[in-house]
Write a protein that holds these residues in place. Structure first.
Motif, PDB file in Angstrom:
ATOM      1  N   VAL A  48      38.054  57.086  20.181  1.00  0.00           N
ATOM      2  CA  VAL A  48      36.810  57.766  19.807  1.00  0.00           C
ATOM      3  C   VAL A  48      36.220  57.217  18.507  1.00  0.00           C
ATOM      4  N   ASP A  49      36.764  56.115  18.011  1.00  0.00           N
ATOM      5  CA  ASP A  49      36.209  55.486  16.811  1.00  0.00           C
ATOM      6  C   ASP A  49      34.932  54.713  17.152  1.00  0.00           C
ATOM      7  N   PRO A  50      34.052  54.526  16.138  1.00  0.00           N
ATOM      8  CA  PRO A  50      32.804  53.798  16.380  1.00  0.00           C
ATOM      9  C   PRO A  50      33.026  52.280  16.389  1.00  0.00           C
ATOM     10  N   LEU A  51      32.018  51.559  16.861  1.00  0.00           N
ATOM     11  CA  LEU A  51      32.132  50.116  17.062  1.00  0.00           C
ATOM     12  C   LEU A  51      32.443  49.351  15.768  1.00  0.00           C
ATOM     13  N   ASP A  52      31.770  49.701  14.660  1.00  0.00           N
ATOM     14  CA  ASP A  52      32.001  48.929  13.426  1.00  0.00           C
ATOM     15  C   ASP A  52      33.462  49.062  12.971  1.00  0.00           C
ATOM     16  N   LYS A  53      34.056  50.210  13.219  1.00  0.00           N
ATOM     17  CA  LYS A  53      35.457  50.411  12.844  1.00  0.00           C
ATOM     18  C   LYS A  53      36.374  49.561  13.736  1.00  0.00           C
ATOM     19  N   HIS A  54      36.061  49.545  15.029  1.00  0.00           N
ATOM     20  CA  HIS A  54      36.857  48.704  15.958  1.00  0.00           C
ATOM     21  C   HIS A  54      36.816  47.242  15.502  1.00  0.00           C
TER      22      HIS A  54
END
Ligand code: BEZ
Length: 210
Positions: A71-77
């Motif tokens: 459930v993390d956002p793209l920039d974090k991935h």
């Protein structure tokens, strides 16, 4: 509603580290492994995604496409992916789905509120080329999965999809397999020319078919 073996795997379109992906289009005629992890920048998850990247050739050999989700956002991935590559000596090039709105997580019932209200547990689904669910696994956040076991199950699933056999406890590719009880002895001798070993009327082994 939780998904069960034999159910059709729900389709979705999602933002991933490899761009926007439609699940069914991404899978095409391949087998698929869709697995969730609780959170980015966490130790066990780092090792799990690293192991998956290191097994890239093993998944490819079996015609399997993998996707991870949290459930993390793209920039974090994207930031975390660099850490995975650095610490696990790998190159993550399979898609990691960014699911902050929990669309995929809810579709696949990956949030188990009594374990965590907010994070996905370690769910894993194997999806066949017919888009049906062939395997489900659920592990808690504290226990990393064994991706060699996932490959082992894929070997069994692919073999038993092709031949009227099943695989015994602790079976590994190349070991003897069990002849289905729907096959009578006469047919068994014809279908399995490598030989049939009769242990009991309901327990007959044959060397693994090609
Ligand atoms: C981990 O990946 O190490 C982890 C993630 C969430 C909760 C506990 C452990």
């Amino acid at each position: 509603m939780s998904l069960r073996l034999g159910d059709v795997a729900p389709d979705f379109t999602a933002s991933t580290t490899e761009g926007e992906i439609n699940f069914y289009q991404y899978l095409g005629d391949s087998w698929g492994v869709l697995f969730s992890h609780p959170a980015d920048y966490t130790p066990v998850c780092t090792t799990e995604l690293g192991r998956t990247a290191l097994l890239k050739d093993e998944f490819a050999k079996r015609n399997v496409k993998v996707l991870a989700v949290s459930v993390d956002p793209l920039d974090k991935h994207l930031g975390w992916k660099n850490d995975i590559n650095e610490t696990q000596n790998c190159t993550v090039d399979f898609p990691i789905i960014a699911d902050p709105e929990k669309k995929v997580a809810n579709l696949y019932d990956m949030i188990h509120p009594n374990a965590s209200e907010t994070f996905t547990v370690r769910s894993l689904f194997v999806i066949g080329p017919d888009k049906k669910i062939k395997l489900t696994l659920t592990y808690p956040a504290s226990t990393g999965r064994n991706f060699f076991e996932v490959l082992r199950v894929l070997d069994s699933l692919q073999l038993t999809a092709k031949h009227s056999v099943s695989t015994p406890a602790d079976w590994n590719k190349g070991d003897d397999v069990i002849i289905a009880n729907t096959i009578n002895n006469e047919d068994a001798e014809k279908r399995f020319p490598k030989g049939v070993k009769h242990v009991k009327p309901y327990l007959r082994y044959t060397p693994q078919p090609e």
